[in-house]
Structures are given as C-alpha cells and as structure tokens.
Design an enzyme around this catalytic site. Sequence first.
Site, PDB file in Angstrom:
ATOM      1  N   ARG A  27       1.718  14.342  13.588  1.00 14.42           N
ATOM      2  CA  ARG A  27       2.139  14.154  12.200  1.00 14.42           C
ATOM      3  C   ARG A  27       2.130  15.445  11.372  1.00 14.42           C
ATOM      4  O   ARG A  27       1.390  15.563  10.397  1.00 14.42           O
ATOM      5  CB  ARG A  27       1.306  13.053  11.526  1.00 14.42           C
ATOM      6  N   LYS A  67       0.846  -1.212   0.000  1.00  7.02           N
ATOM      7  CA  LYS A  67       0.000   0.000   0.000  1.00  7.02           C
ATOM      8  C   LYS A  67       0.869   1.244   0.000  1.00  7.02           C
ATOM      9  O   LYS A  67       0.646   2.181  -0.767  1.00  7.02           O
ATOM     10  CB  LYS A  67      -0.890   0.000   1.248  1.00  7.02           C
ATOM     11  N   ASN A  68       1.862   1.267   0.903  1.00  5.79           N
ATOM     12  CA  ASN A  68       2.626   2.506   1.085  1.00  5.79           C
ATOM     13  C   ASN A  68       3.577   2.801  -0.062  1.00  5.79           C
ATOM     14  O   ASN A  68       4.157   3.881  -0.128  1.00  5.79           O
ATOM     15  CB  ASN A  68       3.356   2.493   2.433  1.00  5.79           C
ATOM     16  N   CYS A 106      -4.023  13.118  13.460  1.00  2.78           N
ATOM     17  CA  CYS A 106      -4.258  11.707  13.175  1.00  2.78           C
ATOM     18  C   CYS A 106      -4.199  10.948  14.489  1.00  2.78           C
ATOM     19  O   CYS A 106      -3.588  11.425  15.453  1.00  2.78           O
ATOM     20  CB  CYS A 106      -3.185  11.291  12.183  1.00  2.78           C
ATOM     21  N   ASP A 136       4.969   0.056  12.056  1.00  2.00           N
ATOM     22  CA  ASP A 136       3.712  -0.485  11.531  1.00  2.00           C
ATOM     23  C   ASP A 136       3.495  -1.955  11.911  1.00  2.00           C
ATOM     24  O   ASP A 136       2.455  -2.531  11.572  1.00  2.00           O
ATOM     25  CB  ASP A 136       3.667  -0.347   9.996  1.00  2.00           C
TER      26      ASP A 136
HETATM   27  C1  EPZ Z   1       4.941   6.574   6.611  1.00  2.00           C
HETATM   28  O1  EPZ Z   1       4.289   7.665   7.246  1.00  2.00           O
HETATM   29  C2  EPZ Z   1       3.911   5.474   6.492  1.00  2.00           C
HETATM   30  N1  EPZ Z   1       2.779   5.949   5.717  1.00  2.00           N
HETATM   31  C3  EPZ Z   1       3.441   5.051   7.875  1.00  2.00           C
HETATM   32  O2  EPZ Z   1       2.536   3.967   7.735  1.00  2.00           O
HETATM   33  C4  EPZ Z   1       4.665   4.588   8.679  1.00  2.00           C
HETATM   34  O3  EPZ Z   1       4.256   4.273   9.987  1.00  2.00           O
HETATM   35  C5  EPZ Z   1       5.710   5.705   8.711  1.00  2.00           C
HETATM   36  O4  EPZ Z   1       6.047   6.110   7.366  1.00  2.00           O
HETATM   37  C6  EPZ Z   1       6.995   5.285   9.407  1.00  2.00           C
HETATM   38  O5  EPZ Z   1       7.536   4.162   8.779  1.00  2.00           O
HETATM   39  C7  EPZ Z   1       2.839   5.953   4.404  1.00  2.00           C
HETATM   40  O6  EPZ Z   1       3.835   5.604   3.780  1.00  2.00           O
HETATM   41  C8  EPZ Z   1       1.610   6.393   3.701  1.00  2.00           C
HETATM   42  P1  EPZ Z   1       7.290   9.806   8.697  1.00  2.00           P
HETATM   43  P2  EPZ Z   1       4.953   9.099   7.240  1.00  2.00           P
HETATM   44  O7  EPZ Z   1       7.237  11.076   7.956  1.00  2.00           O
HETATM   45  O8  EPZ Z   1       5.674   9.289   5.975  1.00  2.00           O
HETATM   46  C9  EPZ Z   1       7.310  13.156  12.148  1.00  2.00           C
HETATM   47  C10 EPZ Z   1       0.480   2.858   7.922  1.00  2.00           C
HETATM   48  O9  EPZ Z   1      -0.128   2.318   8.873  1.00  2.00           O
HETATM   49  N2  EPZ Z   1       7.244  14.161  11.068  1.00  2.00           N
HETATM   50  O10 EPZ Z   1       8.484   8.928   8.522  1.00  2.00           O
HETATM   51  O11 EPZ Z   1       3.899  10.068   7.617  1.00  2.00           O
HETATM   52  C11 EPZ Z   1       6.031  12.325  12.228  1.00  2.00           C
HETATM   53  O12 EPZ Z   1       5.036  13.001  12.970  1.00  2.00           O
HETATM   54  C12 EPZ Z   1       1.154   4.193   8.088  1.00  2.00           C
HETATM   55  O13 EPZ Z   1       0.546   2.362   6.797  1.00  2.00           O
HETATM   56  C13 EPZ Z   1       7.355  15.508  11.371  1.00  2.00           C
HETATM   57  O14 EPZ Z   1       7.475  15.889  12.538  1.00  2.00           O
HETATM   58  O15 EPZ Z   1       5.981   8.948   8.444  1.00  2.00           O
HETATM   59  C14 EPZ Z   1       6.547  11.074  12.895  1.00  2.00           C
HETATM   60  O16 EPZ Z   1       6.606  11.240  14.274  1.00  2.00           O
HETATM   61  C15 EPZ Z   1       0.923   4.785   9.446  1.00  2.00           C
HETATM   62  N3  EPZ Z   1       7.322  16.425  10.349  1.00  2.00           N
HETATM   63  C16 EPZ Z   1       7.974  10.925  12.335  1.00  2.00           C
HETATM   64  O17 EPZ Z   1       8.310  12.213  11.823  1.00  2.00           O
HETATM   65  C17 EPZ Z   1       7.201  16.051   9.042  1.00  2.00           C
HETATM   66  O18 EPZ Z   1       7.165  16.928   8.166  1.00  2.00           O
HETATM   67  C18 EPZ Z   1       8.128   9.931  11.201  1.00  2.00           C
HETATM   68  O19 EPZ Z   1       7.108  10.145  10.247  1.00  2.00           O
HETATM   69  C19 EPZ Z   1       7.100  14.682   8.738  1.00  2.00           C
HETATM   70  C20 EPZ Z   1       7.132  13.752   9.769  1.00  2.00           C
END
Ligand code: EPZ
Length: 431
Positions: free
Chosen positions: A125, A22-23, A120, A310
């Site tokens: 996020r 999916k991702n 969320c 995840d």
């Molecule tokens: C991706 O989310 C995945 N989603 C998530 O899967 C997965 O848990 C996550 O990566 C970590 O592996 C998709 O690919 C659609 P991040 P993403 O940016 O990209 C913070 C599922 O169940 N952050 O790596 O949103 C954020 O809040 C989903 O399939 C900021 O602060 O994750 C988090 O604490 C859930 N500012 C951390 O970084 C930003 O601009 C990591 O988030 C971006 C992120």
Amino acid sequence: MDRIAIEGGNPLFGDIPVSGAKNSAIKLMAASLLTSEPVRLTNMPRLADTRLLGRLLQRFGCGISESDGAQGQQTILHTPEITSAFAPYDLVRQMRASFNVLGPLLARTGHAKVSLPGGCTIGARPVDLHLKALEALGAHIDMHEGYVFAQAPRGLKGAEITFPFVSVGATEHALMAAVLARGTTVMHNSACEPEIVDLAECLNAMGARVSGAGTKTIVVEGVTSLRGTDWAVVCDRIEAGTYAVAAAMAGGEVRLTKVRPELIAALLDKLAEAGCEITHGENTVTIRRGEGRLRPVDLTTDVYPGFATDLQAQFMALMTLADGESVIRETIFENRFMHVPELGRLGADISVSGGEARVRGVERLRGAQVMATDLRASACLVIGGLAAEGETIVNRVYHLDRGFENLEGKLSACGANVRRLKGDAPVEEEE
Ligand code: EPZ
C-alpha cells in the site's frame, strides 16, 4: 483485549439498520479542514477509526463535538484556524487513511508535515500516486525521516492528472487538494466508488465546483474558499454487504434498512447466484436463505461497481459451506488472504496460489479459537462462527471495532448468540 464469542447454529431473523460508511466518514472529517466554518456530519458511525482521526484533527486546531440529534449521531467539526500542520507517526501508523489530511492541510495553509503510513497486513500500500497528484498540483514534496514535507507557499494550481491505475485514496486526496487550487483540474482514470461521490457532493455543498464524480473523469474548478455545511454520510455498503452474507451463512431472513441497494448490486447478484432470495425496496434489502446447501460461485474482486475487495473475505467464508468448489480471485491487494488459515481452523478446505483461492465446500464448520488479522478478515471469522458447530472465539476484536458499529448488538437483535468477552485495555495497531 476484547474477544467475541459466537455459539453457532442460530438462523437470523429481523432488521439490521446500516450505519454511515466508515470510509466516507473519515474522508469527510479530513475535508472539514478545508474550511474555517463548522461542518456538521450526520449519520456518523461511532468507530475506533473515527475517534482516532478526531484525535489527529484536534492537533490541527479542529474542535469536535459529538451528539445524538434528530438525524441520529452527528459530529460537528470546526477548524477556525490551522494551528499546526503536523501529523505524527504515532497517529498516522494506526490508521493509514489519516495520511489523507496532507492534501487539505496543504491546500488550506500552503505547507504540511505528515508521516508516511508504512506497510499494512493486506499489502504494501504505497502512497506514490497521492504524492504525484499533489506534485502535479504544484506542491513541492520532500521526504526524510519517514515524513512527507509538502509546500505550496503560493497555493496549489489546477492540473491535468492521469492516474496510472485506479486508486480510491489517491482520487480522494487529489480531489480534496484541487478544490482550493487556482484554475481547473481534470483527473483521468479516477476511482468511481460511492464514497468518492459522497465526498464530492459534500465538497460542492461547501461551495466547491466538482463535476463527474462517480465517473472516470472528475473536473474541479478551483475556488478561493469553502464554507461550512450539513452533510449526511452515505450508508456503509461494506457493512451492509457483510450482514447480507451473514444472513446467507446463518440462514433465516434479514432485512437491511437505511441502505442503498444499488451500492451492493455486485454482491447481491452473487448471493442470488448462490441460491439466496433477494428482494429490495427503496432503502431496504431482504436476504432469505432457504433450506439446503448454497451453490458455489466464483468471483473476482474489482474496482466499483465490481465486487468489492472489502467483501471478499466475508464471501469466502460463505463459500466454505457451498456444495462444490468456488474460485475467488483478489486483484486489488496482493496479500488479502490472511483469513484463509483462520477459516481452516474452523474446518474450511481452501488452497491459495498467488491471487487465487480455491474453496472446496465442506458439510460443516466447527467452532475454534481464531485470530482476526484485519478489519474485513475479522468479519469473515464472525460469519464463519455463525454457522460453525459449537463455540468460536474471535481474538483481536479491536480490528472489528475499527469499522463495525455495535456488531454484536446488531447480530444479537436478529437471534445470533454473539457476545463480547471483555479483556484488558484495547490495543491500537495499524490497519
Ligand atoms: C480504500 O483504500 C479503502 N480504505 C479500503 O478499505 C479498500 O479496500 C480500498 O480503497 C479499495 O476499495 C479507505 O477508504 C480508508 P486504493 P485505499 O488506493 O484508498 C495500490 C477497509 O477495510 N496503490 O484504491 O488505500 C494499493 O496498494 C479498507 O475499510 C498504490 O500502489 O485503496 C492497492 O493495491 C481496507 N499506490 C491498490 O492501489 C498508491 O499511491 C488500490 O488501493 C495508492 C494505491
């Protein structure tokens, strides 16, 4: 709203084919906006999230056709022209990842108006890293009324970007914007997830010049245009890991097919530590759970290749029946223990303090009504139900439908007693 009913106690025996990720699929769909030629994605999962993103892409002028071909399920996306670069709140709030259309729209047309995704259930996020990366690439960003207005009338230009911490979404977003920028972009402290490698390789097949994906430093030499391509979506390592844990929980022997074992190495190590027997072939992994209780195993979630956040909820469900106490630390999201009280309804003994959960293994779980709070938490409740005595009913199944293709069919084929109870019209909510 549909519900899933599980009568626990059946061991699992059989094969489970792993779907496309999916991702990865949703980022590849967004990347198709970068070219005026058709992009054909094979090994496509059919999920609520891919359908939802499809609806959004159609608003931009993307034609989408789905079919079942010789290489399985495929989706052809074709955007000869961007007819609108506006992503409304109603669609973006239902799936955060749709925010990632901002970069491709901006790169292709020089402007975009995309709703901020909002909060969320698993954490705040924010998208600050995404926006800073686009600004570094020369975009002018304004925000009002909950929307991001991005402009780069003379196109984006290559830049040096250093992410202050690792973000999967921001890395992918910057990558999709940089491929059509003038000059070279160097992205430091990039995420290394397999879905990023899949995206970079697909972009290269479209004519982009990306190197270093899968390492901390990604280098992009901008090109003036991209062409269409055929691309097979990488296997879903989270789906694979979920069924591996399900097999460990229910007992029996399950062979995952169409999988790349190295992508779930961190999970397989933990399952082996807990006492499961793991064997793998080139594209298969077999999980066998013998007699007796599993050993407790501690874990800390981390960026790839560490233990995936995840899969944290699913592994926690497994540890509820281990012979002793395990400590599970969540380091990626600040609120990703919403499943704990629901596992408690099945009889689990878990206490949470900050980002740490202590799971004291119990001898048995008992079926109950539980509520899914997010996609992966839903999967953990199904896993709990597989081993619980009596019937477990998982409510709010639309979360599961966002990311697991035919979950009940795949588990039932291995002997699980899982069925869907049809409810009223499905409800779409944000992630
Ligand atoms: C991706 O989310 C995945 N989603 C998530 O899967 C997965 O848990 C996550 O990566 C970590 O592996 C998709 O690919 C659609 P991040 P993403 O940016 O990209 C913070 C599922 O169940 N952050 O790596 O949103 C954020 O809040 C989903 O399939 C900021 O602060 O994750 C988090 O604490 C859930 N500012 C951390 O970084 C930003 O601009 C990591 O988030 C971006 C992120």
